[in-house]
Structures are given as structure tokens and as C-alpha cells.
Design an enzyme around this catalytic site. Structure first.
Site, short mmCIF file in Angstrom:
data_model
loop_
_atom_site.label_atom_id
_atom_site.label_comp_id
_atom_site.label_asym_id
_atom_site.label_seq_id
_atom_site.Cartn_x
_atom_site.Cartn_y
_atom_site.Cartn_z
CE LYS A 166 -7.52 36.23 18.45
NZ LYS A 166 -8.43 35.88 19.57
CB THR A 167 -4.15 30.21 18.68
OG1 THR A 167 -3.90 31.50 19.24
CG2 THR A 167 -2.85 29.41 18.65
CG ASP A 171 -0.80 32.74 19.25
OD1 ASP A 171 -1.83 33.19 18.72
OD2 ASP A 171 -0.80 32.05 20.28
CG ASP A 172 -1.78 36.75 22.67
OD1 ASP A 172 -2.50 37.71 22.37
OD2 ASP A 172 -1.84 36.17 23.77
CE LYS A 202 5.29 47.56 6.27
NZ LYS A 202 5.26 49.04 6.40
CE LYS A 255 -8.15 28.58 25.60
NZ LYS A 255 -6.89 29.38 25.49
#
Length: 726
Positions: free
Chosen positions: A551-552, A605-606, A633, A710
Site C-alpha cells: 500500500k505504501t 501512512d499507517d 475535511k 513485500k
């Protein structure tokens, strides 16, 4: 041509005539009215002559003012030649600056420019004047003024017709003759306290607050055209009109300007150079920390000293007082919001703010002061200082656009161009395109780094850092020197370089299935939407999936593909050991920095690690959660566009917290689930040959897979290492 000796005027009355005094034996007044005095200067000086028996033959009488203007000394010899004006030399307009001849006798008495204009044409009728010429003017009961000619326009002779002559649209000339129809415009000289009222033959009598010869580029400032136009419109427009017009309209001058923006964008430089551009008293420049003093009452006294001269002059001359400019650097150091930052302290800063408010807009308010404050933190300034009537003009000095960066590069390379030290291959527009989100200071640093790179070619390291004797003649700054500086030396504070994002995709993105390309394509569409649409809130996307599915890496690759100038990583690894408030401030600063760039991307991230979530308990930081919800937002300023990419392995938990709803789009990133996926990875990374891949395929068979990319790569590398030692 007649050679004569320079002497003093025979009398004070003749000195006021603005004529050279000659003897009839030297010049016949019936045939010669004007003469040109030739000295060692490149040009001659034209005067009107007057005959007097009190001047000896072979001599010419100069007043002190005339001698200074023509740069002649007593008893020196000059050549005088009769001068004849053409018919097109009759002046339609003449503009003169006026001041007291004797400064000690300055006063605030009103001088009517209508009457002054009539007296001027009466005293100096048919006399020659030149631009830059000075003359003594006696007005009403021996009130002596010194005049300096600023500009002149001539009459169109085709329209002359006795007393009904009309002035042409105006052609500027450097020398001309005053007539009864010449319109005279009086302006107050720079720094003068002369009180001019009324109009001069239908034209307003005022002094321009802006110097005639200002040039923003020459002042060393570039890329701030819009900001400067805004300052002129808001802060100086009322000061360009005569005091009586301002009084009739009931206008109040702007008393303060606040320049705010990121460090290095030119706030201090702009404020300092505004002082050179304006016709004001000598600017007072002070830094915020200089005001503070450890002794009780001294900090407030320092504020009063800044305004003391302006206060005294306003009491003496009222609305005709000159403008006093106070430049206040690091303004937030002493003007922080009261009752918030000093609780439990001495209250010194509160008192300083109170004293400043009293001077700017108190009971005895000053109307002849312009305060320019500068800060990187507008949010720290006390609200009372920012309301109308005080620092009401607030201008953001932001990051320069591409045209602005070209201007800044031209300013810092101008001297090199002048001395032919800039190579022909240097392409400033190309450099401007490659320096997105660079501040003015960083562009200046880029030029210095390129110069250092060029000079380094002539330093001989093997001979104790000796310099090539012919370096001064050989040195030339090339385009490659700028490229070297861009790559190794100068990194923008509001760019992606300091996060080392390339580390996350050092091995590239492995296209193990069509899903990988679809995710990258979806990211490209989101960034295109950000770039083209007029949006008021960030475009957000959440990448969710199991641990180790990439994802990263995908988020970083999407951000790098966007070519946005500002890309920042908000990662838990940069906040290890931070308390909740420190985390919130760090995250908020990243979003605030993004607000300074036109196009920005933030990778959060994370997210569950940022929130300190653990399954045991469960426990998480509600403070950080609420901060993140607000920032996702947050409304964007006009012209600002932001994309936020989040990553998580705990979608169900974030849904419970309500944070998934804050993202516009959610994209699932899956793990490898089939043998075809494994084969695609191994063929891409080339860790195994074809036979080994077939062997792996046979060993796995029809087993169901669920492994992240990974983890798979780490296991494959371990297998290779084991085979090497077996």
C-alpha cells in the site's frame, strides 16, 4: 561669444530676479534676451539676462543658487553665447517642487497655490527655465521659498492666438519659456513640511508619495507584482490625493500593513525596499526581540520611542506632517495574542501590545505613521492588531509562480550577464520550470551553488587547493552547474525531496496482476481531477489491505506520478515518542505547509499507528483522531488544491472510528493469491531462472496462497541466500 568673470549679484533684489546680471557694454538687451553659459559640463545652461549699471563690464552676476546649479565659482571665467528660442518653446505646463529656503523658518502656515501660480507667472514672465533648475521665489511679505523645476510641457504654436491661446496635449521638454498662459503646478519637496493648499490653475497641488524613479526589479525584488499592486491599492491610494480632498471624503489613511508567509519569500526585503520607494522620513527598522527589555516598563518605552518623532511632527504640522515609516521584523515575537500565551508570566508582551495599540489607533491617534509588520506566523498575532484601522492590509507573500521565478533568476544573474560570465546555454525559463515551490531565498541559494560548482572546476585539489591563475578569465557558469545544484545542493522546503520518497519505491512497482495498474490508473485520475476541477475541499483516497501488500509503495508511486511540486509523507516513524499534542501539531504543520503550495499531495501512512491503536484494550488516541478528521475535511483557500492518500490495514477499525467516511474513495489492495501471481513476480525481479520457477510451481501445486508482495520478496531473497551457502 563673450568670455566674462563670475561675480556676485549686485543686490538681493536682483538675486531674486532669477536672471544673470550683465553690463550693457557686454550685451545689448534689445538684441539679446537669453544666453547660454558654457562651462566644463557636457551641456550648457540657459539663463535670462538683466542689465544693470552696478555690474562691471566683463563680469556677470550670479546668485548663490544659480552658481550651485551651473557649478561655477566666483572669479572663474565662463563663455556666454546669445541663445534664441524657437516658437515651439513656450511652456504650457511647468511643475516645480517647493520648500522653505531657510529650514529654520519652516512653519505650518497654509500657502495657497493659486496665488503662488499667479505670482510665479508675474515674477518670471518670459524667463527661461530648465528641468532641474533652482530658483528663489519671494511670496507675500518676503516668504522665501526654494523652487526646483521637475517637468515642463510646451504649447502647440499652431493653436496660439493672443490671449485665447490653448495648451496642447503636452510634449515634455527640458528647456522652455514661461508665458502668461503657462499653468504652474506646485508640489511639496521630499521631506518638506510646507503646507500647500488649493489648486494651481485647476491642477491639484500635492506631492507624490511614490518616488518618480522607483523600479521594483532594480530594488532586487521579483515575482511579487500582484502583492505590490495590492499594497499600493490598499495602503497608498489615499495618500496620493491632496489633504483637502481626503478631508472632504472623510477618508482615513491606512496605518499598518502585515506581510505574512513562509520563510524566504521576500517579506523583509520587500518591506525594506518599500522605504526606498516612498517619499518618507528615514525608515525606522527594528526587530521584534529588540523591543523586549528585562527592566519593568522599558519594553513599552521602546515602543513609544518608535513613534516619538511622528508624534512631535504631527503636533507641529498636523495633516501636513511627512509620512513616518516603521518596519517591524519578527512581529510575532512581541505581538502574540494576549491572555493566551502569557498565562502565569510577567505580562510584558501584553503591555507591549497594549502600548502599540494605543499609538496606532488610540485616543491620540497618529495619522502620519505607516507600520509594516512581518511574520511567518500570522496565527500568533493578537486579533486586536488585525482589525480595520490598525494592521488592516494583510498581504500574503507566498511562493512565486513560474513567471515570478524567472524574474528572480534574472535579478540574481543580471551581474553575471553584464560581465559575460553566464554561458549562452543557460535557460532561465527552463530553470524556473524545474524550481517549483522554491522560495526567493532558495532560488538565490541555487544561483550561489551553481557559481560554487563553476568555481570548483578551477580549484586544484592536488596542489593544496591552489587556484588556476587564469580562473578569473576562464570561469563561466553553465546550465550543467545549475542542474548539479538542483540535484545535490538546494532542496526546497516545500517540496518532496526531504522525505526521501524514492526509498519506498527503490525496487520499483512489481506489476504482478492487472490490479496493480488499475490502482495506479485510479490514482492518476484522482490527481487529474485535483488539477483541473475547482474544488473547495481535499480529494482523498484510502488504500486499505492486508499487511505487506504494498500500500505504501503504491501510494508513493501515485504521488510521484502526479508531478505535484509538494509531496509530504505523514508517517508514524517520524513521530516515535511524541505525546498527543506534539503529534497533532506535527500533522497540522504538514497540512499548513501544503496550504502554501498551489498543488499538494499528503500521504498519511499507517493511520492506525498514527492513532496509537492496539487490539488489546482496545486503545487509541482520540485527540489525534479528531485532529485528523478535521484536517481531512478542511476547506481549501482559493487557488489551493490538495490530494490526501491514506493507507491502513485495519479498515473495519477505522470504520468504527468514522475515519473511513472522511475519504472520498476507498481502494482495496489485495495480496497475491495464485501461482500466476507468484510467477509474474519472479519473472519481474529475476531472482530465479526458468527451471527454478517451474520447480516452485510444482512444489506449490494447487495450494491456496495469501501472501503480501513485500513478504514474498523478502522470502525469495532469503531463499537465494540459502542456496548460495548450501
Amino acid at each position: 561669444m563673450v568670455q566674462v568673470k563670475v561675480s556676485k549679484c549686485p543686490s538681493d533684489k536682483l538675486s531674486l530676479s532669477n536672471c544673470l546680471i550683465v553690463n550693457e557694454n557686454d550685451f545689448n538687451p534689445e538684441r539679446v534676451k537669453y544666453v547660454e553659459v558654457r562651462t566644463n559640463a557636457p551641456r550648457g545652461f540657459v539663463f535670462t539676462i538683466k542689465v544693470s549699471e552696478d555690474i562691471a563690464p566683463g563680469s556677470v552676476g550670479f546668485s548663490l543658487v544659480q552658481r550651485k546649479w551651473a557649478s561655477v565659482q566666483l572669479n572663474s571665467l565662463v563663455d556666454m553665447v546669445p541663445y534664441r528660442f524657437s516658437e515651439g518653446s513656450f511652456l504650457s505646463n511647468i511643475t516645480v517642487e517647493a520648500d522653505f529656503l531657510q529650514k529654520a523658518k519652516a512653519n505650518s502656515e497654509a500657502y495657497d497655490t493659486n496665488k503662488m501660480a499667479e505670482e510665479f507667472t508675474h515674477q518670471f514672465l518670459d524667463q527661461a527655465f530648465s528641468v532641474g533648475q533652482q530658483a528663489v521665489f519671494a511670496f507675500q511679505d518676503k516668504k522665501y521659498l526654494i523652487l526646483c523645476v521637475k517637468s515642463m510641457e510646451v504649447i502647440d504654436v499652431s493653436l496660439l492666438g493672443g490671449s485665447d491661446a490653448k495648451a496642447s496635449q503636452g510634449t515634455n521638454v527640458s528647456i522652455g519659456v514661461v508665458t502668461r498662459n503657462t499653468q504652474v503646478l506646485f508640489e511639496r519637496a521630499e521631506g518638506s513640511v510646507l503646507n500647500l493648499t488649493g489648486t494651481a490653475k485647476g491642477k491639484a497641488a500635492t506631492q507624490s508619495i511614490i518616488s518618480r524613479d522607483w523600479d521594483f526589479t532594480k530594488l532586487g525584488i521579483g515575482g511579487l507584482d500582484k502583492e505590490f499592486s495590492n499594497i499600493i491599492r490598499r495602503a497608498f491610494a489615499t495618500r496620493l490625493f491632496p489633504p483637502e480632498v481626503v478631508d472632504k471624503l472623510g477618508l482615513r489613511h491606512v496605518k499598518g500593513i502585515l506581510l505574512h508567509g513562509p520563510p524566504g519569500t521576500g517579506k523583509t526585503l520587500m518591506a525594506r525596499q518599500i522605504g526606498k520607494m516612498l517619499n518618507t522620513r528615514e525608515p525606522k527598522i527594528i526587530s521584534g526581540p529588540e523591543v523586549l527589555n528585562k527592566y519593568v516598563g522599558e519594553s513599552e518605552a521602546n515602543i513609544r520611542k518608535l513613534f516619538a518623532e511622528a508624534e512631535e511632527e504631527q503636533k507641529k504640522f498636523g495633516d501636513n506632517s511627512g509620512l513616518h515609516l516603521i518596519i517591524f521584523d519578527e512581529f510575532d515575537a512581541v505581538c502574540k495574542s494576549r491572555y493566551m500565551y502569557n498565562s502565569g508570566g510577567t505580562g510584558v508582551q501584553d503591555s507591549v501590545v497594549n502600548q502599540l495599540l494605543a499609538k496606532i489607533d488610540g485616543v491620540e491617534q497618529l495619522n502620519n505613521v505607516l507600520l509594516i509588520g512581518m511574520t511567518n506566523r500570522r496565527d500568533l498575532i493578537d486579533d486586536a492588531l488585525l482589525r480595520p484601522g490598525r494592521l488592516e492590509v494583510q498581504v500574503e507573500i507566498g511562493l512565486p509562480d513560474e513567471n515570478g521565478r524567472v524574474q528572480i533568476l534574472e535579478i540574481h544573474t543580471a551581474k553575471m550577464k553584464e560581465h559575460k560570465l553566464l554561458a549562452p546555454d543557460v535557460d532561465l525559463p527552463d530553470l524556473a520550470a524545474q524550481t517549483k515551490n522554491f522560495t526567493g531565498a532558495e532560488i538565490e541559494g541555487l544561483v550561489r551553488a551553481a557559481q560554487s560548482t563553476a568555481m570548483n572546476r578551477f580549484i586544484q585539489l592536488k596542489t593544496n587547493f591552489e587556484i588556476d591563475p587564469e580562473a578569473a578569465e576562464k570561469i563561466v557558469i553553465r546550465q550543467e552547474d545549475f542542474y548539479h545544484a538542483l540535484e545535490y545542493d538546494i532542496k526546497p522546503a516545500f517540496g518532496p525531496a526531504d522525505d526521501n520518497l524514492d526509498v519506498y519505491v527503490a525496487n520499483g512497482i512489481v506489476p504482478w496482476s492487472n490490479q496493480v495498474q488499475r490502482i495506479l490508473d485510479d490514482g492518476r485520475l484522482l490527481f487529474d481531477q485535483t488539477r483541473t476541477q475547482d474544488i473547495t475541499a481535499p480529494i482523498t483516497v484510502l488504500l486499505e489491505g492486508p499487511v505487506g501488500c504494498g500500500k505504501t509503495a503504491l501510494a508513493v508511486q501515485m504521488a510521484l506520478n502526479s508531478d505535484f511540486p509538494f509531496v509530504k509523507m505523514c508517517s508514524p516513524e517520524n513521530m516515535i515518542g511524541f505525546i498527543e499534542s506534539a503529534k497533532c501539531q506535527t500533522i497540522k504543520k504538514i497540512f499548513d505547509d501544503a496550504d502554501k503550495s498551489e498543488l499538494s499531495c499528503i500521504i498519511v501512512d499507517d493511520i492506525e499507528r498514527l492513532l496509537d491503536y492496539v487490539a488489546i484494550g482496545p486503545r487509541f488516541s482520540n485527540t489525534v483522531l479528531q485532529a485528523l478528521l478535521v484536517l481531512l475535511k478542511k476547506k481549501l483557500r482559493k487557488g489551493r488544491k490538495l490530494t490526501v492518500i491514506g493507507t491502513t490495514t485495519c479498515r473495519d477499525v477505522l470504520e468504527t472510528m468514522g475515519i473511513v467516511e472522511a475519504f472520498n474513495t476507498v481502494i482495496h489492495v489485495s495480496s497475491l493469491s495464485s501461482i500466476d501471481h507468484l510467477k509474474a513476480v519472479f519473472q519481474e525481479v529475476k531472482l530465479f531462472d526458468a527451471d527454478e520457477i517451474k520447480q516452485i510451481e510444482r512444489n506449490i501445486g494447487q495450494q491456496r496462497l495469501f501472501v503480501g508482495i513485500k513478504k514474498l520478496l523478502v522470502m525469495a531473497e532469503m531463499a537465494v541466500q540459502v542456496s548460495l551457502y548450501s
